[in-house]
Design a protein around this motif. Structure first.
Motif, PDB file in Angstrom:
ATOM      1  N   ASN A 244       0.811  -1.225   0.000  1.00 17.22           N
ATOM      2  CA  ASN A 244       0.000   0.000   0.000  1.00 17.22           C
ATOM      3  C   ASN A 244       0.842   1.272   0.000  1.00 17.22           C
ATOM      4  OD1 ASN A 244      -2.292  -1.530  -0.011  1.00 17.22           O
ATOM      5  ND2 ASN A 244      -2.554  -1.468   2.223  1.00 17.22           N
ATOM      6  N   CYS A 245       2.082   1.176   0.471  1.00 15.12           N
ATOM      7  CA  CYS A 245       2.990   2.335   0.489  1.00 15.12           C
ATOM      8  C   CYS A 245       3.789   2.457  -0.798  1.00 15.12           C
ATOM      9  CB  CYS A 245       3.956   2.230   1.670  1.00 15.12           C
ATOM     10  SG  CYS A 245       3.168   2.451   3.263  1.00 15.12           S
ATOM     11  N   GLY A 246       3.617   1.500  -1.701  1.00 19.33           N
ATOM     12  CA  GLY A 246       4.360   1.534  -2.951  1.00 19.33           C
ATOM     13  C   GLY A 246       5.738   0.898  -2.860  1.00 19.33           C
ATOM     14  N   MET A 247       5.919  -0.033  -1.894  1.00 19.62           N
ATOM     15  CA  MET A 247       7.212  -0.702  -1.712  1.00 19.62           C
ATOM     16  C   MET A 247       7.071  -2.206  -1.879  1.00 19.62           C
ATOM     17  SD  MET A 247       8.932   1.217   1.544  1.00 19.62           S
ATOM     18  CE  MET A 247       7.532   1.707   2.526  1.00 19.62           C
ATOM     19  N   GLY A 248       8.117  -2.821  -2.423  1.00 18.33           N
ATOM     20  CA  GLY A 248       8.168  -4.278  -2.476  1.00 18.33           C
ATOM     21  C   GLY A 248       8.519  -4.846  -1.119  1.00 18.33           C
ATOM     22  N   ILE A 249       9.525  -4.250  -0.484  1.00 16.98           N
ATOM     23  CA  ILE A 249       9.891  -4.505   0.906  1.00 16.98           C
ATOM     24  C   ILE A 249      10.575  -3.240   1.397  1.00 16.98           C
ATOM     25  CG2 ILE A 249      12.102  -5.572   0.302  1.00 16.98           C
ATOM     26  CD1 ILE A 249      11.783  -7.361   2.809  1.00 16.98           C
ATOM     27  N   ASP A 250      10.305  -2.861   2.602  1.00 17.65           N
ATOM     28  CA  ASP A 250      10.924  -1.681   3.184  1.00 17.65           C
ATOM     29  C   ASP A 250      12.429  -1.934   3.327  1.00 17.65           C
ATOM     30  OD1 ASP A 250      11.777   0.399   4.893  1.00 17.65           O
ATOM     31  OD2 ASP A 250       9.821   0.456   5.897  1.00 17.65           O
ATOM     32  N   PHE A 251      13.243  -0.994   2.861  1.00 19.68           N
ATOM     33  CA  PHE A 251      14.689  -1.135   2.997  1.00 19.68           C
ATOM     34  C   PHE A 251      15.089  -1.391   4.451  1.00 19.68           C
ATOM     35  CE2 PHE A 251      14.965   1.545  -0.977  1.00 19.68           C
ATOM     36  CZ  PHE A 251      15.491   0.547  -1.781  1.00 19.68           C
ATOM     37  N   LYS A 252      14.377  -0.735   5.406  1.00 17.59           N
ATOM     38  CA  LYS A 252      14.685  -0.929   6.821  1.00 17.59           C
ATOM     39  C   LYS A 252      14.535  -2.388   7.220  1.00 17.59           C
ATOM     40  CE  LYS A 252      11.973   1.863   8.950  1.00 17.59           C
ATOM     41  NZ  LYS A 252      11.240   2.719   9.876  1.00 17.59           N
ATOM     42  N   ILE A 253      13.501  -3.035   6.734  1.00 18.55           N
ATOM     43  CA  ILE A 253      13.263  -4.441   7.068  1.00 18.55           C
ATOM     44  C   ILE A 253      14.346  -5.317   6.460  1.00 18.55           C
ATOM     45  CG2 ILE A 253      11.698  -6.392   6.699  1.00 18.55           C
ATOM     46  CD1 ILE A 253       9.387  -4.315   6.888  1.00 18.55           C
ATOM     47  N   LEU A 254      14.659  -5.087   5.194  1.00 14.91           N
ATOM     48  CA  LEU A 254      15.683  -5.887   4.538  1.00 14.91           C
ATOM     49  C   LEU A 254      17.042  -5.681   5.206  1.00 14.91           C
ATOM     50  CD1 LEU A 254      16.367  -7.902   2.328  1.00 14.91           C
ATOM     51  CD2 LEU A 254      16.630  -5.967   0.751  1.00 14.91           C
ATOM     52  N   LYS A 255      17.383  -4.443   5.544  1.00 18.41           N
ATOM     53  CA  LYS A 255      18.660  -4.181   6.217  1.00 18.41           C
ATOM     54  C   LYS A 255      18.728  -4.870   7.578  1.00 18.41           C
ATOM     55  CE  LYS A 255      18.736   0.401   5.527  1.00 18.41           C
ATOM     56  NZ  LYS A 255      19.210   1.794   5.530  1.00 18.41           N
ATOM     57  N   ARG A 256      17.618  -4.863   8.311  1.00 17.82           N
ATOM     58  CA  ARG A 256      17.591  -5.514   9.631  1.00 17.82           C
ATOM     59  C   ARG A 256      17.816  -7.018   9.499  1.00 17.82           C
ATOM     60  NH1 ARG A 256      13.659  -8.174  11.695  1.00 17.82           N
ATOM     61  NH2 ARG A 256      12.057  -7.152  10.475  1.00 17.82           N
ATOM     62  N   ILE A 257      17.159  -7.638   8.526  1.00 24.09           N
ATOM     63  CA  ILE A 257      17.302  -9.077   8.306  1.00 24.09           C
ATOM     64  C   ILE A 257      18.742  -9.421   7.927  1.00 24.09           C
ATOM     65  CG2 ILE A 257      16.667 -10.947   6.725  1.00 24.09           C
ATOM     66  CD1 ILE A 257      13.829  -9.657   6.647  1.00 24.09           C
ATOM     67  N   VAL A 258      19.287  -8.681   6.985  1.00 24.12           N
ATOM     68  CA  VAL A 258      20.654  -8.956   6.532  1.00 24.12           C
ATOM     69  C   VAL A 258      21.645  -8.714   7.662  1.00 24.12           C
ATOM     70  CG1 VAL A 258      22.460  -8.258   4.913  1.00 24.12           C
ATOM     71  CG2 VAL A 258      20.101  -8.546   4.114  1.00 24.12           C
ATOM     72  N   LYS A 259      21.441  -7.669   8.438  1.00 29.47           N
ATOM     73  CA  LYS A 259      22.340  -7.383   9.563  1.00 29.47           C
ATOM     74  C   LYS A 259      22.338  -8.535  10.559  1.00 29.47           C
ATOM     75  CE  LYS A 259      23.331  -3.973  13.212  1.00 29.47           C
ATOM     76  NZ  LYS A 259      23.959  -4.939  14.029  1.00 29.47           N
ATOM     77  N   GLU A 260      21.185  -9.112  10.827  1.00 30.41           N
ATOM     78  CA  GLU A 260      21.103 -10.226  11.765  1.00 30.41           C
ATOM     79  C   GLU A 260      21.969 -11.405  11.309  1.00 30.41           C
ATOM     80  OE1 GLU A 260      17.687 -13.139  13.701  1.00 30.41           O
ATOM     81  OE2 GLU A 260      17.114 -11.130  13.006  1.00 30.41           O
ATOM     82  N   VAL A 261      22.009 -11.639  10.013  1.00 25.85           N
ATOM     83  CA  VAL A 261      22.827 -12.729   9.467  1.00 25.85           C
ATOM     84  C   VAL A 261      24.301 -12.331   9.441  1.00 25.85           C
ATOM     85  CG1 VAL A 261      23.237 -14.174   7.443  1.00 25.85           C
ATOM     86  CG2 VAL A 261      20.886 -13.620   8.130  1.00 25.85           C
ATOM     87  N   ILE A 262      24.593 -11.132   8.968  1.00 24.66           N
ATOM     88  CA  ILE A 262      25.979 -10.661   8.855  1.00 24.66           C
ATOM     89  C   ILE A 262      26.639 -10.573  10.229  1.00 24.66           C
ATOM     90  CG2 ILE A 262      27.429  -8.681   8.216  1.00 24.66           C
ATOM     91  CD1 ILE A 262      26.497 -10.326   5.815  1.00 24.66           C
TER      92      ILE A 262
END
Length: 123
Positions: free
Chosen positions: A44-62
């Motif tokens: 609804n906001c015009g996003m595929g995935i919020d960059f904040k969410i993707l960065k948080r997920i990747v940070k958890e793995v990194i």
């Protein structure tokens, strides 16, 4: 389709068991990482995935790799911590955390130096 990516990095040490050369000795890298997901539709906001969410997920793995001797981590006990296996580790970790709704992980890029690296697309 929308391909959405973030770039990050981590520092770590490793050595490649049974490698016929200098890489068999302990050494370190500042790996660069890019993670790309694909969204079929926008929210609804015009996003595929919020960059904040993707960065948080990747940070958890990194964070599991950053400033570690990769050879001591359980995931690398049976596998050499090569860039290929590091990309696979990141891919699996992000896949496990990525929301199932609209996005799918497409690839992980890992670069050992500014001029060499690889893409991993999953199994």
């Amino acid at each position: 389709m929308y391909d959405i990516f973030i770039k990050t990095h981590f520092a770590g040490a490793h050595h490649l068991r049974d490698y016929p050369g200098d890489c068999e000795k302990p050494h370190g890298h500042n790996w660069k990482v890019e993670v790309m997901v694909r969204a079929a539709e926008l929210d609804n906001c015009g996003m595929g995935i919020d960059f904040k969410i993707l960065k948080r997920i990747v940070k958890e793995v990194i964070d599991k790799l950053d400033h570690h001797d990769l050879n001591t981590l359980p995931w690398f006990q049976e596998k050499n911590p090569s860039s290929e296996h590091i990309a696979e580790f990141i891919f699996e970790g992000v896949s496990d955390l990525l929301p199932d709704d609209n996005c799918s992980l497409q690839r992980v890029m890992v670069m050992e130096t500014d001029s060499q690296g690889l893409y991993y697309y999953g199994k």
